[in-house]
Design a protein around this motif. Structure first.
Motif, PDB file in Angstrom:
ATOM      1  N   ARG A 124       0.808  -1.224   0.000  1.00 54.26           N
ATOM      2  CA  ARG A 124       0.000   0.000   0.000  1.00 54.26           C
ATOM      3  C   ARG A 124       0.839   1.272   0.000  1.00 54.26           C
ATOM      4  O   ARG A 124       0.301   2.365  -0.209  1.00 54.26           O
ATOM      5  N   ALA A 125       2.143   1.142   0.193  1.00 50.79           N
ATOM      6  CA  ALA A 125       3.024   2.300   0.099  1.00 50.79           C
ATOM      7  C   ALA A 125       3.412   2.602  -1.345  1.00 50.79           C
ATOM      8  O   ALA A 125       4.062   3.616  -1.612  1.00 50.79           O
ATOM      9  N   MET A 126       2.995   1.749  -2.283  1.00 49.78           N
ATOM     10  CA  MET A 126       3.419   1.872  -3.672  1.00 49.78           C
ATOM     11  C   MET A 126       2.418   2.640  -4.528  1.00 49.78           C
ATOM     12  O   MET A 126       1.220   2.398  -4.466  1.00 49.78           O
ATOM     13  N   LYS A 127       2.949   3.556  -5.356  1.00 49.71           N
ATOM     14  CA  LYS A 127       2.170   4.328  -6.318  1.00 49.71           C
ATOM     15  C   LYS A 127       3.145   5.102  -7.192  1.00 49.71           C
ATOM     16  O   LYS A 127       4.328   5.227  -6.850  1.00 49.71           O
ATOM     17  N   PRO A 128       2.697   5.634  -8.317  1.00 54.84           N
ATOM     18  CA  PRO A 128       3.604   6.426  -9.145  1.00 54.84           C
ATOM     19  C   PRO A 128       4.169   7.609  -8.353  1.00 54.84           C
ATOM     20  O   PRO A 128       3.448   8.276  -7.619  1.00 54.84           O
ATOM     21  N   GLY A 129       5.470   7.805  -8.483  1.00 57.60           N
ATOM     22  CA  GLY A 129       6.123   8.895  -7.769  1.00 57.60           C
ATOM     23  C   GLY A 129       6.637   8.508  -6.401  1.00 57.60           C
ATOM     24  O   GLY A 129       7.431   9.242  -5.805  1.00 57.60           O
ATOM     25  N   ALA A 130       6.185   7.360  -5.872  1.00 58.81           N
ATOM     26  CA  ALA A 130       6.718   6.884  -4.595  1.00 58.81           C
ATOM     27  C   ALA A 130       8.133   6.366  -4.811  1.00 58.81           C
ATOM     28  O   ALA A 130       8.571   6.120  -5.939  1.00 58.81           O
ATOM     29  N   ASN A 131       8.849   6.178  -3.723  1.00 58.24           N
ATOM     30  CA  ASN A 131      10.208   5.652  -3.771  1.00 58.24           C
ATOM     31  C   ASN A 131      10.168   4.168  -3.410  1.00 58.24           C
ATOM     32  O   ASN A 131       9.437   3.773  -2.505  1.00 58.24           O
ATOM     33  N   VAL A 179      14.784   4.051  -6.139  1.00 60.80           N
ATOM     34  CA  VAL A 179      14.175   4.230  -7.459  1.00 60.80           C
ATOM     35  C   VAL A 179      12.800   4.852  -7.314  1.00 60.80           C
ATOM     36  O   VAL A 179      11.999   4.407  -6.490  1.00 60.80           O
ATOM     37  N   LEU A 180      12.519   5.868  -8.121  1.00 61.41           N
ATOM     38  CA  LEU A 180      11.169   6.433  -8.159  1.00 61.41           C
ATOM     39  C   LEU A 180      10.298   5.574  -9.066  1.00 61.41           C
ATOM     40  O   LEU A 180      10.716   5.167 -10.153  1.00 61.41           O
ATOM     41  N   LEU A 181       9.084   5.299  -8.617  1.00 64.75           N
ATOM     42  CA  LEU A 181       8.214   4.364  -9.317  1.00 64.75           C
ATOM     43  C   LEU A 181       7.421   5.041 -10.424  1.00 64.75           C
ATOM     44  O   LEU A 181       6.979   6.184 -10.288  1.00 64.75           O
ATOM     45  N   GLU A 182       7.245   4.294 -11.510  1.00 66.91           N
ATOM     46  CA  GLU A 182       6.471   4.743 -12.656  1.00 66.91           C
ATOM     47  C   GLU A 182       5.458   3.674 -13.039  1.00 66.91           C
ATOM     48  O   GLU A 182       5.674   2.483 -12.804  1.00 66.91           O
ATOM     49  N   ALA A 183       4.355   4.079 -13.641  1.00 69.65           N
ATOM     50  CA  ALA A 183       3.344   3.132 -14.103  1.00 69.65           C
ATOM     51  C   ALA A 183       3.985   2.121 -15.044  1.00 69.65           C
ATOM     52  O   ALA A 183       4.774   2.479 -15.918  1.00 69.65           O
ATOM     53  N   GLY A 184       3.637   0.851 -14.855  1.00 68.26           N
ATOM     54  CA  GLY A 184       4.172  -0.213 -15.687  1.00 68.26           C
ATOM     55  C   GLY A 184       5.268  -1.024 -15.024  1.00 68.26           C
ATOM     56  O   GLY A 184       5.566  -2.130 -15.476  1.00 68.26           O
ATOM     57  N   MET A 185       5.886  -0.486 -13.966  1.00 66.34           N
ATOM     58  CA  MET A 185       6.905  -1.255 -13.253  1.00 66.34           C
ATOM     59  C   MET A 185       6.252  -2.424 -12.514  1.00 66.34           C
ATOM     60  O   MET A 185       5.198  -2.268 -11.905  1.00 66.34           O
ATOM     61  N   ALA A 186       6.892  -3.592 -12.585  1.00 66.71           N
ATOM     62  CA  ALA A 186       6.376  -4.773 -11.888  1.00 66.71           C
ATOM     63  C   ALA A 186       7.484  -5.368 -11.042  1.00 66.71           C
ATOM     64  O   ALA A 186       8.638  -5.443 -11.473  1.00 66.71           O
TER      65      ALA A 186
END
Length: 246
Positions: A124-131, A179-186
């Motif tokens: 639940r800490a994960m979303k676009p722009g999160a680290n 790493v900063l998260l982006e849509a599509g990362m798995a």
């Protein structure tokens, strides 16, 4: 990857049906092999860097990478983590669950429940722009507040057409940019939580990792993908009910 994730969840749903005292870890491995093959998939662990089985079966003080054998039979009160990774149409799914074997001690039950909640806090800490390091920041303080410890030597990982890719997912707090998260990362989120010290040791087989002090360890794992507005869990079990958000 959604299809691979659904198959992964189905494998663990079927494994759950045979967990009982007297069942051997070899029988669990045979079931995973058959179900994977019947689905037109292959088991990524089999032969991976020499690993000799189709899944990992980690019992009690075994933290991860336990090797199934016909000789090791489940006993009343055990806890066992089963980790499966099928490859379907070239894509990987990866998940694990810790199961109770019959009635378990309150100590074992508390550890397993805390581990499951810890995984979901990380998810639940994960979303676009999160680290990516936000996973560990969400998990470690919670786990330690319950009196347990977070294994450092093993991590989550990126997943897709390859079994292990970037980013590395730490389940404890770390220094550094991350790493900063982006849509599509798995990737996988798969905390290993110990009742005692966080350190581990690996047996001479080169795979089986145990707690350094012989105390219990538990693990849960899901494959997730970052979406434009949050995170999607690809390996959710058919009857799985995530804990309510904290």
């Amino acid at each position: 990857m959604r299809a691979a994730g659904r198959l992964t969840a189905q494998l663990l749903d079927q494994v759950a049906q045979i967990i009982a005292p007297g069942v051997s870890t070899g029988e669990i491995d045979q079931l995973v092999d058959k179900l994977t093959s019947d689905a037109g998939a292959i088991s990524a662990p089999f032969g991976y860097n020499g690993f000799p089985a189709h899944c990992c079966t980690s019992i009690n003080e075994v933290v991860c990478h336990g090797i199934p054998t016909p000789e090791r039979r489940l006993e009343q009160g055990d806890i066992i983590n089963v980790d499966v990774t099928p490859i379907l149409a070239g894509w990987h799914g990866d998940a694990s669950r810790t199961f109770f074997v019959g009635e378990v001690s309150p100590e074992a039950r508390g550890l397993v429940q805390t581990t499951y909640e810890a995984m979901w806090r990380g998810i639940r800490a994960m979303k676009p722009g999160a680290n990516i390091n936000d996973v560990g920041r969400a998990i470690q303080p919670f786990v330690e507040s319950r009196g347990y410890s977070v294994v450092r030597e093993f991590t989550g990982h990126g997943l897709g057409r390859k079994f292990h890719t970037s980013p590395t997912v730490f389940h404890h707090t770390t220094l550094g940019a991350g790493v900063l998260l982006e849509a599509g990362m798995a990737f996988t989120i798969e905390p290993m939580i110990n009742a005692g010290r966080w350190k581990t040791r690996v047996l001479d087989d080169g795979w089986t990792a145990l707690t350094i002090d012989g105390q219990l360890s538990a693990q849960f794992e899901h494959t997730v993908v970052i979406t434009p507005d949050g995170v999607e869990v690809l390996t959710l079990g058919k009857t799985e009910t995530p804990p309510a958000p904290a």
